[in-house]
Write a protein that holds these residues in place. Structure first.
Motif: not given
Length: 468
Positions: A169-186
């Protein structure tokens, strides 16, 4: 998403194609359902599942979006078969044509069917060939990506090594917009999102909100949150409320989830209450709600291939639904206004209170060619609705006693392109040489039932005498 195929019901080949008045009358016994004798000319046709043309890609104001990104999920690249790989390549090629300037490309889990190295290699090889220059890739891990026999840690490591993602899971910012990607853990089918990951999510949401509370925040997770989008009954139970309540504080959130394989055509694929949720369909095979005679995986389910294209403007987000398999749009784009205000949400559970209806010209008839001693085949015009006719409730009553002999739900087959009209269904398990009163009620996606059903009288054939 893998579900128990033992629950699958086999669908009979009951779909009929459009026909003219003469052919219809030759095949059926005309009966009440509307005014008998009205012209049937042009009354039977295929309903187009594509309500928006390719021109809808242009914003009416002529302004260009700040950000454009496709969202797909559940590709299920297979180790031994290339069927889903071929569909994936078609998806990439088509998305490049309709969205030639992509800032990001998001895949919300189940890139592979079993998480094998060869499956990742197929996926990445196809993706890298078609990937636009400068596009940022964002992939989430799904439950199928764990099904390789490795430990959870090793399965995650393989996912990261093969896809190049920085973390589960990670967080990126593109052109001032926030993208938060989560991950199922199993690899659990329903999904696992730990308190630790949800706490991390909470911190990222605070950062995004502090950056600019008027902008949307995009959140991606493979399994849906139960009680939100169409198909979310397949979502996770563990920490569900903690997860939901974390997002609840931010009405500007748009949460994308895959896993269900439920089609984009149903209006419930988007849900608004405290924030916006939307399902992302599949590039592999269709799955549907249980309890209909066509089954959860109906005939032709592996044809389905759909995608979303998200266009972000300074005051709104447009989410466009693409039928890759039909090379066209399906439905009108969803439009979410910003700054977000819960009071202005329009894709709520209460958005549709109008029942579907049959037109005056609609007819219900018995198909004599398909009728047997134990079954009646009915043919009828599809009902109409402001959003979507989802089901038909069919009842066969003994004409003499009034007793209900058979009753069932059937899909309108809204998931087909084109949608068949008239629709043919078979009523089985009846008594031989018996007259039945048939009633057909239409139901829309939100459970509203038509006020006036179609009716017809039909009779099963006499049982054949078998001489020994």
């Amino acid at each position: 998403m893998m579900k128990n195929s033992s629950s699958e019901q086999k669908d009979e080949n009951l779909t009929t194609k459009g026909m003219d008045r003469r052919a219809f009358l030759q095949k059926t016994t005309m009966a009440a359902g509307a005014t008998i004798g009205l012209s049937l000319a042009n009354s039977f046709h295929f309903i187009s599942a594509s309500a928006a043309s390719s021109s809808s890609m242009m914003n009416a104001s002529g302004s260009k979006p700040d950000l454009v990104f496709p969202v797909i999920s559940d590709i299920h690249i297979h180790n031994t078969s290339n069927k889903t790989l071929e569909k994936f390549i078609v998806t990439l090629e088509q998305l490049n044509k309709v969205a030639p300037k992509q800032d990001a490309f998001v895949v919300v889990g189940d890139l592979t069917d079993y998480g094998y190295s060869s499956e990742y290699d197929k996926f990445m090889s196809a993706f890298n060939v078609q990937k636009q220059w400068g596009t940022v890739s964002m992939f989430a891990i799904g439950n199928h990506d764990y099904w390789n026999g490795l430990s959870t840690a090793d399965a995650q490591k393989r996912f990261l090594d093969k896809t190049g993602m920085e973390s589960i899971y990670y967080h990126k910012i593109m052109k001032g917009y926030h993208f938060i990607v989560l991950g199922t853990e199993d690899g659990k089918t329903e999904g696992t999102f730990s308190v630790e990951q949800i706490s991390w999510l909470s911190e990222q949401l605070k950062i995004a909100n502090a950056d600019d509370p008027k902008k949307p925040i995009f959140v991606f997770h493979h399994q849906p949150i139960k009680g939100t989008v169409y198909g979310s009954e397949w979502g996770f139970n563990q920490n569900r409320d903690v997860f939901y309540d974390t997002l609840k504080e931010y009405p500007q959130v748009i949460s994308f989830s895959g896993h269900t394989h439920y089609p984009l055509d149903d209006p419930r694929i988007i849900h608004q209450k405290d924030f916006t949720s939307i399902g992302t369909s599949t590039g592999a095979y269709l799955w549907l709600d249980a309890g209909r005679i066509q089954g959860e995986v109906p005939e032709g389910a592996d044809i389905l291939n759909q995608a979303l294209i998200v266009e972000v403007y300074n005051n709104k987000v447009l989410i466009k639904r693409r039928d890759i398999h039909h090379n066209d749009w399906t439905g009108e784009p969803f439009e979410i206004s910003y700054p977000a205000n819960k009071q202005n949400f329009k894709y709520t559970e209460a958005r549709d209170t109008k029942p579907p209806f049959f037109t005056k010209e609609a007819m219900l008839s018995i198909n004599n060619e398909m009728t047997t001693a134990s079954a009646l085949a009915i043919m009828f015009n599809q009902a109409k609705d402001d959003l979507l006719v989802h089901d038909y409730k069919v009842a066969a009553k003994n004409a003499e006693t009034g007793e209900v002999a058979k009753q069932f739900l059937a899909f309108s087959e809204f998931y087909k392109d084109p949608v068949p009209n008239p629709l043919t269904l078979k009523i089985e398990g009846l008594q031989a040489n018996t007259a039945y009163q048939i009633e057909v009620h239409a139901l829309d996606a939100y459970g509203n039932v038509c006020k006036t059903p179609l009716k017809a009288l039909g009779k099963t054939k006499a049982a054949e005498n078998i001489s020994i």
